[in-house]
Design an enzyme around this catalytic site. Sequence first.
Site, PDB file in Angstrom:
ATOM      1  N   LYS A   1      44.392 -37.770  89.347  1.00 26.60           N
ATOM      2  CA  LYS A   1      45.820 -37.527  89.104  1.00 26.60           C
ATOM      3  C   LYS A   1      46.583 -38.141  90.273  1.00 26.60           C
ATOM      4  O   LYS A   1      46.653 -37.569  91.359  1.00 26.60           O
ATOM      5  CB  LYS A   1      46.072 -36.016  89.019  1.00 26.60           C
ATOM      6  CG  LYS A   1      47.236 -35.587  88.133  1.00 26.60           C
ATOM      7  CD  LYS A   1      48.592 -36.118  88.554  1.00 26.60           C
ATOM      8  CE  LYS A   1      49.195 -35.378  89.713  1.00 26.60           C
ATOM      9  NZ  LYS A   1      50.407 -36.026  90.262  1.00 26.60           N
TER      10      LYS A   1
ATOM     11  N   GLY B   1      47.150 -34.647 100.650  1.00 28.70           N
ATOM     12  CA  GLY B   1      48.576 -34.380 100.472  1.00 28.70           C
ATOM     13  C   GLY B   1      49.061 -33.379 101.502  1.00 28.70           C
ATOM     14  O   GLY B   1      48.501 -33.283 102.600  1.00 28.70           O
TER      15      GLY B   1
ATOM     16  N   THR C   1      51.153 -27.820  99.261  1.00 30.66           N
ATOM     17  CA  THR C   1      50.430 -28.089  98.006  1.00 30.66           C
ATOM     18  C   THR C   1      48.975 -27.667  98.133  1.00 30.66           C
ATOM     19  O   THR C   1      48.387 -27.128  97.194  1.00 30.66           O
ATOM     20  CB  THR C   1      50.531 -29.588  97.642  1.00 30.66           C
ATOM     21  OG1 THR C   1      51.899 -29.942  97.585  1.00 30.66           O
ATOM     22  CG2 THR C   1      49.878 -29.886  96.310  1.00 30.66           C
ATOM     23  N   ALA C   2      48.392 -27.894  99.296  1.00 24.70           N
ATOM     24  CA  ALA C   2      46.986 -27.499  99.515  1.00 24.70           C
ATOM     25  C   ALA C   2      46.813 -26.000  99.312  1.00 24.70           C
ATOM     26  O   ALA C   2      45.809 -25.549  98.758  1.00 24.70           O
ATOM     27  CB  ALA C   2      46.543 -27.900 100.917  1.00 24.70           C
TER      28      ALA C   2
ATOM     29  N   GLU D   1      42.557 -33.058 102.690  1.00 25.70           N
ATOM     30  CA  GLU D   1      42.994 -33.965 103.768  1.00 25.70           C
ATOM     31  C   GLU D   1      44.508 -33.867 103.835  1.00 25.70           C
ATOM     32  O   GLU D   1      45.207 -34.342 102.935  1.00 25.70           O
ATOM     33  CB  GLU D   1      42.525 -35.391 103.459  1.00 25.70           C
ATOM     34  CG  GLU D   1      41.009 -35.465 103.420  1.00 25.70           C
ATOM     35  CD  GLU D   1      40.466 -36.865 103.174  1.00 25.70           C
ATOM     36  OE1 GLU D   1      41.246 -37.760 102.827  1.00 25.70           O
ATOM     37  OE2 GLU D   1      39.251 -37.032 103.323  1.00 25.70           O
TER      38      GLU D   1
ATOM     39  N   CYS E   1      49.802 -40.184 107.548  1.00 20.23           N
ATOM     40  CA  CYS E   1      49.364 -38.841 107.944  1.00 20.23           C
ATOM     41  C   CYS E   1      48.881 -38.808 109.389  1.00 20.23           C
ATOM     42  O   CYS E   1      49.071 -37.842 110.104  1.00 20.23           O
ATOM     43  CB  CYS E   1      48.267 -38.352 107.013  1.00 20.23           C
ATOM     44  SG  CYS E   1      46.842 -39.444 106.957  1.00 20.23           S
TER      45      CYS E   1
ATOM     46  N   GLU F   1      55.726 -31.693 110.529  1.00 21.59           N
ATOM     47  CA  GLU F   1      55.497 -33.090 110.172  1.00 21.59           C
ATOM     48  C   GLU F   1      56.762 -33.648 109.513  1.00 21.59           C
ATOM     49  O   GLU F   1      57.313 -33.032 108.599  1.00 21.59           O
ATOM     50  CB  GLU F   1      54.328 -33.165 109.175  1.00 21.59           C
ATOM     51  CG  GLU F   1      53.963 -34.577 108.794  1.00 21.59           C
ATOM     52  CD  GLU F   1      52.860 -34.626 107.730  1.00 21.59           C
ATOM     53  OE1 GLU F   1      52.921 -33.838 106.778  1.00 21.59           O
ATOM     54  OE2 GLU F   1      51.947 -35.451 107.871  1.00 21.59           O
TER      55      GLU F   1
END
Length: 482
Positions: A177, A230, A234-235, A252, A285, A383
């Site tokens: 996805k 991501g 979301t993780a 990650e 990242c 971040e």
Amino acid sequence: MAEVAGVTVDTGHWIGGERVGSAAEFTDVSPIDEQPIAEIARGGAAEVEAAVTAATRAFPAWARTSREERARLLHAIADGVDKRVEELAQVETADNGALIRSHRRGVIPRVAHNFRFFADWLLRLGHDDFETRGHRNHVSWDPAGVCALITPWNAPLMLATWKVAPALAAGDTVVLKPAEWSPLTASLLAGIAAEAGLPDGVLNVVQGLGTEAGAALVAHPDVRRISFTGSVPTARNIAAAAAPNLTPLSLELGGKSPLLVFADADLDLAVDLAVEQYDNAGQVCLAATRLLVEASIAGEFTEHFLARTERLVQGDPRDLSTDIGPQIHRKHFERVDGLVRRAKADGARALIGGGPNTDLGGLYYRPTLFTGAPEGSEILSEEVFGPVLTLQTFDTEEQAVAMANGTRFGLAATLATGDPERAARVTEQLVAGTVWVNCFFVRDLRAPFGGSRQSGVGREGGDWSFDFYCDVKNTVVAPWEK
Ligand code: NAD
């Protein structure tokens, strides 16, 4: 179908070896000029169900396919990528706004390398048997099943294939996805894999939004692995969705990585390393966005840094002279701008940049360097994922290490020093998945990659990828009677 940068791209899903549409669509916008470039199929639970079913059906035969044949097919996919570097580079640049020169030179060739590397690694994967009182312990890496791979937009095809290649090599089948802000090259990859002869259902692509297609995929009980790259929020959602099935996860995530510059460093190198952090318009990242500089050289360092950044060219990423392109999306641009505004309100001072590039308009944000951000302020801890760096000074090595480790992240750390003993001492104390000494971004795919603390869970790369994508089995055989 859409025509993007002269390349025809299918805008549907790729499920069980067929192109499939959806009743609903979403609009894909180019960051270069914020113009729509494609209407993409907006998958949901039904498309995910179809893709997981196709991947489940394809699994037994693919898992039984010999390692040599799997490796051959992966090399054939790499050949297909190599033949289309220019097409893939053009489409990726139109879709995510990263520099065409980077896509051509490094990023897309790396896509092919991902397939070749994991194909070759598969052929040498193994472990010597262990002997216990005459009993043989034999370790095998068994294919695990259907993998859900969820990827971000900042290096779409490179990051997707960093997962697709080891999963396929491992004998798993895949439902990918891709990020909704950069969905196009995943569709091209499906075509390349089919042309290479990958059996139907082994690689599936479901397009759609994270909260719809992504959420349905990670909650699916027939998924045996989830690999996600991501953001941290979301993780958390994905980990919660995976929990009822106890689906193993590889995460990650983001970072707030430091660049430590010691007074004994080669100043030109240190400045080069710092300027490099604006690459991909800061949407990296691993970027070392916190410049931690020994106080005694901070003035000189800053002077050289500002002189170098003034020469950076911002503009259209298709232009070969451009160094810094746009931010990916209006929403992301506004998030970056919000962080910059709040940094100023908190008392930080922008030595350069500090706002959108009003000459260019659109999504172009000026490379920014802040000093004087108060300790504990948002800009030093969150971040940004944009072209925004902060500069702080330290007096001692201990202070430098404490500042470097002083966030909830631990993705990477970079140090510039001329003293190998200092490098060894400091490296040992840094909390980070990757540490670079007098270099940046160089990485061998045999080495582990991942983050500590909230920068991730697990490691991928070389054996670590196979450990994750396989069910590792130990078979203990008693001595056979003579
Ligand atoms: P994101 O978390 O918003 O989205 C990533 C992917 O997750 C997208 O495909 C999205 O559709 C999907 N998604 C969103 N919600 C979901 C849900 N509930 N269930 C399942 N899938 C869902 O991240 P992003 O904005 O695309 O990427 C930027 C982030 O990625 C930054 O934090 C960056 O640091 C991180 N990143 C990390 C690495 C790494 O290797 N550590 C590499 C690149 C980017």
